[in-house]
Enzyme design. Structure first.
Site, PDB file in Angstrom:
ATOM      1  N   ASP A  87       0.831  -1.206   0.000  1.00  8.76           N
ATOM      2  CA  ASP A  87       0.000   0.000   0.000  1.00  8.76           C
ATOM      3  C   ASP A  87       0.871   1.264   0.000  1.00  8.76           C
ATOM      4  O   ASP A  87       1.971   1.252   0.541  1.00  8.76           O
ATOM      5  CB  ASP A  87      -0.890  -0.035   1.253  1.00  8.76           C
ATOM      6  N   GLY A 114       0.075   5.511  -4.323  1.00  9.19           N
ATOM      7  CA  GLY A 114      -0.548   6.794  -4.684  1.00  9.19           C
ATOM      8  C   GLY A 114       0.062   7.932  -3.887  1.00  9.19           C
ATOM      9  O   GLY A 114       0.401   8.997  -4.434  1.00  9.19           O
ATOM     10  N   ARG A 139      -0.599   9.403 -10.017  1.00  8.09           N
ATOM     11  CA  ARG A 139      -0.656   8.174  -9.207  1.00  8.09           C
ATOM     12  C   ARG A 139       0.010   6.996  -9.925  1.00  8.09           C
ATOM     13  O   ARG A 139       0.652   6.151  -9.310  1.00  8.09           O
ATOM     14  CB  ARG A 139      -2.116   7.815  -8.895  1.00  8.09           C
ATOM     15  N   HIS A 141       2.604   3.596  -8.996  1.00 16.64           N
ATOM     16  CA  HIS A 141       2.467   2.162  -9.285  1.00 16.64           C
ATOM     17  C   HIS A 141       3.696   1.642 -10.030  1.00 16.64           C
ATOM     18  O   HIS A 141       4.143   0.522  -9.797  1.00 16.64           O
ATOM     19  CB  HIS A 141       1.192   1.897 -10.086  1.00 16.64           C
ATOM     20  N   SER A 175      -7.059  -5.691  -5.761  1.00 15.58           N
ATOM     21  CA  SER A 175      -8.171  -6.265  -4.996  1.00 15.58           C
ATOM     22  C   SER A 175      -9.451  -6.199  -5.814  1.00 15.58           C
ATOM     23  O   SER A 175      -9.563  -5.399  -6.757  1.00 15.58           O
ATOM     24  CB  SER A 175      -8.341  -5.507  -3.676  1.00 15.58           C
ATOM     25  N   ASN A 184     -10.631  -2.820  -6.157  1.00 13.89           N
ATOM     26  CA  ASN A 184      -9.861  -1.834  -6.941  1.00 13.89           C
ATOM     27  C   ASN A 184     -10.520  -1.480  -8.282  1.00 13.89           C
ATOM     28  O   ASN A 184     -10.177  -0.461  -8.890  1.00 13.89           O
ATOM     29  CB  ASN A 184      -8.425  -2.313  -7.192  1.00 13.89           C
ATOM     30  N   ARG A 208     -11.806   2.110  -8.819  1.00 14.53           N
ATOM     31  CA  ARG A 208     -10.932   3.268  -9.095  1.00 14.53           C
ATOM     32  C   ARG A 208     -11.200   3.798 -10.508  1.00 14.53           C
ATOM     33  O   ARG A 208     -11.754   3.085 -11.342  1.00 14.53           O
ATOM     34  CB  ARG A 208      -9.466   2.853  -8.965  1.00 14.53           C
ATOM     35  N   ARG A 255      -5.204  -2.226   8.396  1.00 12.91           N
ATOM     36  CA  ARG A 255      -6.374  -3.009   7.985  1.00 12.91           C
ATOM     37  C   ARG A 255      -5.917  -4.203   7.184  1.00 12.91           C
ATOM     38  O   ARG A 255      -4.834  -4.181   6.591  1.00 12.91           O
ATOM     39  CB  ARG A 255      -7.265  -2.179   7.030  1.00 12.91           C
ATOM     40  N   LEU A 256      -6.794  -5.218   7.107  1.00 11.84           N
ATOM     41  CA  LEU A 256      -6.479  -6.359   6.223  1.00 11.84           C
ATOM     42  C   LEU A 256      -7.083  -6.157   4.835  1.00 11.84           C
ATOM     43  O   LEU A 256      -6.681  -6.811   3.877  1.00 11.84           O
ATOM     44  CB  LEU A 256      -7.000  -7.669   6.819  1.00 11.84           C
ATOM     45  N   SER A 257      -8.078  -5.273   4.728  1.00  7.20           N
ATOM     46  CA  SER A 257      -8.693  -4.960   3.437  1.00  7.20           C
ATOM     47  C   SER A 257      -9.054  -6.207   2.627  1.00  7.20           C
ATOM     48  O   SER A 257      -8.742  -6.290   1.434  1.00  7.20           O
ATOM     49  CB  SER A 257      -7.774  -4.048   2.610  1.00  7.20           C
TER      50      SER A 257
HETATM   51  C1  FPP Z   1      -1.792   0.417  -3.264  1.00  3.28           C
HETATM   52  O1  FPP Z   1      -1.380   1.702  -3.499  1.00  3.28           O
HETATM   53  C2  FPP Z   1      -1.353  -0.540  -4.247  1.00  3.28           C
HETATM   54  C3  FPP Z   1      -2.157  -1.187  -5.165  1.00  3.28           C
HETATM   55  C4  FPP Z   1      -3.476  -0.725  -5.640  1.00  3.28           C
HETATM   56  C5  FPP Z   1      -1.740  -2.466  -5.679  1.00  3.28           C
HETATM   57  C6  FPP Z   1      -0.268  -2.732  -5.694  1.00  3.28           C
HETATM   58  C7  FPP Z   1       0.234  -2.637  -7.080  1.00  3.28           C
HETATM   59  C8  FPP Z   1       1.527  -2.598  -7.418  1.00  3.28           C
HETATM   60  C9  FPP Z   1       2.626  -2.683  -6.438  1.00  3.28           C
HETATM   61  C10 FPP Z   1       1.898  -2.449  -8.851  1.00  3.28           C
HETATM   62  C11 FPP Z   1       1.485  -3.604  -9.721  1.00  3.28           C
HETATM   63  C12 FPP Z   1       1.871  -4.920  -9.186  1.00  3.28           C
HETATM   64  C13 FPP Z   1       2.429  -5.935  -9.908  1.00  3.28           C
HETATM   65  C14 FPP Z   1       2.679  -7.252  -9.268  1.00  3.28           C
HETATM   66  C15 FPP Z   1       2.805  -5.798 -11.301  1.00  3.28           C
HETATM   67  P1  FPP Z   1      -2.492   2.827  -3.461  1.00  3.28           P
HETATM   68  O2  FPP Z   1      -2.736   3.278  -4.848  1.00  3.28           O
HETATM   69  O3  FPP Z   1      -3.699   2.313  -2.742  1.00  3.28           O
HETATM   70  O4  FPP Z   1      -1.765   3.905  -2.597  1.00  3.28           O
HETATM   71  P2  FPP Z   1      -2.465   5.056  -1.729  1.00  3.28           P
HETATM   72  O5  FPP Z   1      -3.184   4.348  -0.609  1.00  3.28           O
HETATM   73  O6  FPP Z   1      -1.312   5.866  -1.270  1.00  3.28           O
HETATM   74  O7  FPP Z   1      -3.390   5.791  -2.641  1.00  3.28           O
END
Ligand code: FPP
Length: 244
Positions: A19, A22, A32, A36, A64, A67, A70, A193-195
């Site tokens: 996590d 972003g 954002r 990633h 998830s 997700n 989004r 959280r475990l989300s």
């Molecule tokens: C949370 O960050 C992360 C994700 C939505 C998923 C994790 C994805 C990656 C690490 C990239 C793709 C993965 C692979 C295996 C190719 P967030 O966007 O929720 O961050 P924030 O809470 O700061 O907004």
């Protein structure tokens, strides 16, 4: 500096909620998606390191089932990165002897991604190194409901006596069937959280919440988490050894 715990103190299975991509980008006034992209680099490093230290099982929460809510642009970027990651890194994963599994709902992802997933699993099926699992379009409640549905169907058809349903039987119907339960679940970025991640499987997992944002989670942080884990006392509902 943290050192690699010896093998007897190493968790068998580490699961990570990655996590903070972003916020990492926001702090740099970047879109954002840039967060990633940096997150994928962190994935690469953690996978390498987990292989290097001889971890048996690593599970990463990549997308998830929530997700999808989004903005389409961000979902598209995440899908694109997943494609890129497998295109660029699968050879190395194969070379390192890791076995890839993707857990989640395959019915909603685009056809080329579904094929890519199947290809990665096929190419690494005979590997005997680390089990590298990506949770992708994954939701824990959905997973448990699907397992319950399957058992209910068998019971309704007369193939299963409901009295024989045990936690082990239900576990065997989850996506993670065959993997040991996670000993350590790490979540980055300070959220606690475990989300909806590995809800059933994490019943006795040690939970570790670290403030580092995922793109900054590197070798030192990973070692530090393993080191802290090796010093935690796990009781699984029993008494501590000093009292028993
Ligand atoms: C949370 O960050 C992360 C994700 C939505 C998923 C994790 C994805 C990656 C690490 C990239 C793709 C993965 C692979 C295996 C190719 P967030 O966007 O929720 O961050 P924030 O809470 O700061 O907004």
């Amino acid at each position: 500096m943290a050192v690699v715990p010896n093998n007897s103190n190493l968790p068998r299975h580490v699961a990570i909620i990655m996590d903070g991509n972003g916020r990492w980008a926001q702090r740099r006034h970047l879109p954002r998606q840039a967060g990633h992209v940096a997150g994928v680099n962190a994935v690469r490093e953690v996978v390498r390191q987990a292989c290097d230290i001889g971890l048996e099982n690593l599970t990463l929460f990549a997308f998830s089932s929530e997700n999808w809510k989004r903005p389409a642009r961000e979902v598209g970027a995440l899908m694109g990165l997943f494609r890129l990651y497998f295109r660029n890194d699968l050879d190395e994963i194969v070379q390192r002897g890791a076995r890839v599994r993707i857990i989640g709902n395959r019915g909603r992802v685009e056809e080329d991604i579904r094929q890519m997933i199947e290809d990665a699993e096929r190419r690494t099926l005979a590997n005997t190194g680390m089990n590298l699992t990506f949770a992708f379009d994954y939701g824990g409640q959905e997973e448990i409901a699907a397992a319950a549905r399957e058992l209910a169907r068998a019971a309704a058809d007369g193939r299963l006596d409901p009295e024989t349903i045990t936690p082990e039987l239900l576990s065997s119907r989850l996506f993670t069937s065959g993997l040991p339960e996670p000993d350590l679940v790490i979540r980055t970025s300070g959220e606690r959280r475990l989300s909806n991640f590995l809800l059933w499987q994490s019943a006795y997992a040690e939970l570790m919440f670290v403030d580092t944002l995922w793109p900054d989670f590197g070798r030192e942080e990973f070692l530090d988490a393993l080191d802290k884990f090796s010093r935690r006392e796990r009781r699984f509902g029993a008494l501590p050894e000093s009292v028993a």
